[in-house]
Design an enzyme around this catalytic site. Structure first.
Site, mmCIF file in Angstrom:
data_model
loop_
_atom_site.group_PDB
_atom_site.id
_atom_site.type_symbol
_atom_site.label_atom_id
_atom_site.label_comp_id
_atom_site.label_asym_id
_atom_site.label_seq_id
_atom_site.Cartn_x
_atom_site.Cartn_y
_atom_site.Cartn_z
ATOM 1 N NE ARG A 1 -3.807 -2.391 2.145
ATOM 2 C CZ ARG A 1 -3.781 -3.689 1.869
ATOM 3 N NH1 ARG A 1 -2.638 -4.320 1.684
ATOM 4 N NH2 ARG A 1 -4.906 -4.379 1.758
ATOM 5 C CD GLN B 1 -5.508 -9.993 -1.786
ATOM 6 O OE1 GLN B 1 -6.107 -10.643 -2.645
ATOM 7 N NE2 GLN B 1 -4.379 -10.408 -1.248
ATOM 8 C CG ASP C 1 -2.486 -14.110 5.027
ATOM 9 O OD1 ASP C 1 -3.291 -14.737 4.313
ATOM 10 O OD2 ASP C 1 -2.143 -12.936 4.782
ATOM 11 C CE LYS D 1 -6.528 -15.999 1.793
ATOM 12 N NZ LYS D 1 -6.708 -14.578 1.535
HETATM 13 C C1 S3P Z 1 -4.149 -9.114 2.003
HETATM 14 C C2 S3P Z 1 -5.405 -9.543 2.330
HETATM 15 C C3 S3P Z 1 -5.735 -10.954 2.599
HETATM 16 C C4 S3P Z 1 -4.491 -11.778 2.864
HETATM 17 C C5 S3P Z 1 -3.395 -11.496 1.877
HETATM 18 C C6 S3P Z 1 -2.995 -10.027 1.938
HETATM 19 C C7 S3P Z 1 -3.927 -7.679 1.737
HETATM 20 O O1 S3P Z 1 -6.385 -11.504 1.478
HETATM 21 O O2 S3P Z 1 -4.824 -13.143 2.858
HETATM 22 O O3 S3P Z 1 -2.261 -12.281 2.144
HETATM 23 O O4 S3P Z 1 -2.781 -7.213 1.769
HETATM 24 O O5 S3P Z 1 -4.920 -6.988 1.479
HETATM 25 P P1 S3P Z 1 -7.936 -11.241 1.152
HETATM 26 O O6 S3P Z 1 -8.096 -9.819 0.871
HETATM 27 O O7 S3P Z 1 -8.223 -12.077 -0.058
HETATM 28 O O8 S3P Z 1 -8.678 -11.704 2.333
#
Ligand code: S3P
Length: 422
Positions: A19, A164, A310, A337
């Site tokens: 980000r 995400q 995670d 994942k």
């Molecule tokens: C993340 C969000 C999570 C996580 C991924 C990183 C992020 O996924 O599992 O490793 O940085 O926004 P999801 O948004 O699919 O839940």
């Protein structure tokens, strides 16, 4: 068998590093990031932003210092080639939201794992905003082909709790006409909201709803990235399951949307203390002290799942050393994942002699029985590789991983850091 003792500082948070690069690229002025995670995923984000014309310099003296010269929200340039996101779901989904709002077309693609991961979850809300984004092979996956269009704000109730997805929509909403309201079933990690607010965006979070009102310019801000709790998790579990161990993990992000593992550790009877709590670039941060523990099983389900999604591979490993039964449910997201983690975890625990029953949205682990080392099929999934390296530390012989290099996705130096505690 090794006992683990000493102090460790894990690499910078992966989510925050991604980000910082994207938001810094959209801000006016120079953003310096310290503690940047220089793993393959975050380097993919840098590579993509450079292809969009942003000047990003990685310090020669310190690979964790990155400097970004941003020229504002409307300064990105049309890329001359496909934006390649490697293994990174975060880059793929968040950048696609950003690209949907640009006055130029682009194509986003990644490796064979990315090409299997669901993108409908972003295509749908972005299309509702008026975006022109399609899956090239019409299978709901990357490559994604994006053409210019004008976006309007939407009210969107997301079926999944995914940062995400939320962040992809937020990025698009910065450019939309009118405000956007996003609601999630359970609040997912909120790093995008915290950072955008600090950079000057009009973004308001209220429980599991985020409201973005476009029209504000973003201004550069220096960022210090705290350590990644998803990396610290390997040391937390290693310390808890290994005899005669005591590890101090310094400078770890404990943002409540990420810190579910701390609750699970205490529910399972781990000897954990949280010290020196403070704020680092607006993110809750602390030092974590873990000692060898006598663990028992627990149930992990419901609202806590997005806060530890995670960490479930290494939590499952911990459960295999805990007395009694651990039930993990409501975690079907594990199936989409970097690998199908319900399968990867169950298969490898079983190979080590653990009694584990796979379910549609999790697993049941009957822990506390003798385990043995095994050959581990990592499926090139970084978190599976690291979890099953940890799994073997209390045993006389180490597991053999079929791929060690995949740890570079999120934690270059992982094996050295673990051995520094022997
Ligand atoms: C993340 C969000 C999570 C996580 C991924 C990183 C992020 O996924 O599992 O490793 O940085 O926004 P999801 O948004 O699919 O839940």
């Amino acid at each position: 068998m090794h006992s683990l003792n000493g102090e460790i500082k894990v690499p910078g948070d992966k989510s925050i590093s991604h980000r910082a690069v994207m938001i810094g690229s959209l801000a006016k002025g120079t953003t310096t990031i310290k503690g940047f995670l220089n793993g393959a995923d975050c380097l993919s984000t840098i590579d993509c932003m450079r292809k969009l014309g942003v000047s990003i310099a990685c310090s020669k003296d310190d690979p964790h210092t990155v400097s970004i010269k941003g020229n504002g929200l409307f300064s990105l340039k049309a890329p001359t080639e496909t934006l390649y996101t490697g293994n990174s779901g975060t880059t793929t989904r968040i950048i696609s939201g950003l690209l949907s709002a640009q006055p130029f077309g682009s194509t986003v693609d990644g490796d064979s794992s990315i090409r299997k991961r669901p993108m409908k979850r972003i295509i749908e809300p972005l299309s509702l905003m008026g975006a022109n984004i399609m899956s090239l092979f019409d299978n709901g996956c990357a490559p994604l082909v994006i053409s210019p269009s004008h976006l309007q704000g939407i009210s969107y109730s997301s079926p999944v709790s995914s940062a995400q997805v939320k962040s992809s929509i937020i990025m698009a909403s910065l450019y939309a006409k009118g405000k956007t309201v996003i609601t999630e079933p359970v609040k997912s990690r909120d790093h995008t909201e915290l950072m955008l607010l600090a950079f000057g965006a009009d973004i308001v979070s209220d429980k599991n709803t985020v409201t973005v009102t476009p029209g504000k310019e973003l201004y550069a801000k220096d960022i210090e990235v705290p350590g990644d709790i998803s990396s610290a998790a390997f040391f937390l579990v290693a310390g808890a399951i290994t005899k005669n161990s005591e590890i101090l993990i310094k400078n770890v992000n404990i943002n409540p949307t990420r810190a579910g593992i701390l609750t699970v550790l205490s529910d399972m009877g781990a000897s954990l203390s949280i010290e020196n709590e403070r704020l680092l670039s607006g993110e809750k941060t602390a030092d974590l002290l873990i000692k060898s523990s006598s663990l028992h099983g627990t149930t992990i389900s419901g609202d806590i799942i997005p806060t530890l999604i995670d960490e479930l591979p290494v939590i499952a490993v911990m459960a295999s050393y805990a007395k009694g039964q651990t039930v993990i449910k409501d975690a079907a997201e594990l199936r989409v994942k970097e690998s199908d983690r319900i399968v990867s975890i169950s298969e490898n625990l079983r190979a080590m002699g653990c009694d584990v029953i796979e379910t549609s949205d999790g697993m049941v682990i009957n822990g506390g029985t003798p385990l043995h080392s095994a050959r581990i099929s990592t499926k090139k999934d970084h978190r599976i590789a690291m979890a099953f390296h940890i799994a073997t530390l209390p045993l006389d012989e180490m597991n053999i991983l079929d791929d060690r290099d995949c740890v570079n996705i999120s934690y270059p130096g992982f094996f050295d850091d673990i051995s520094s505690l022997y």
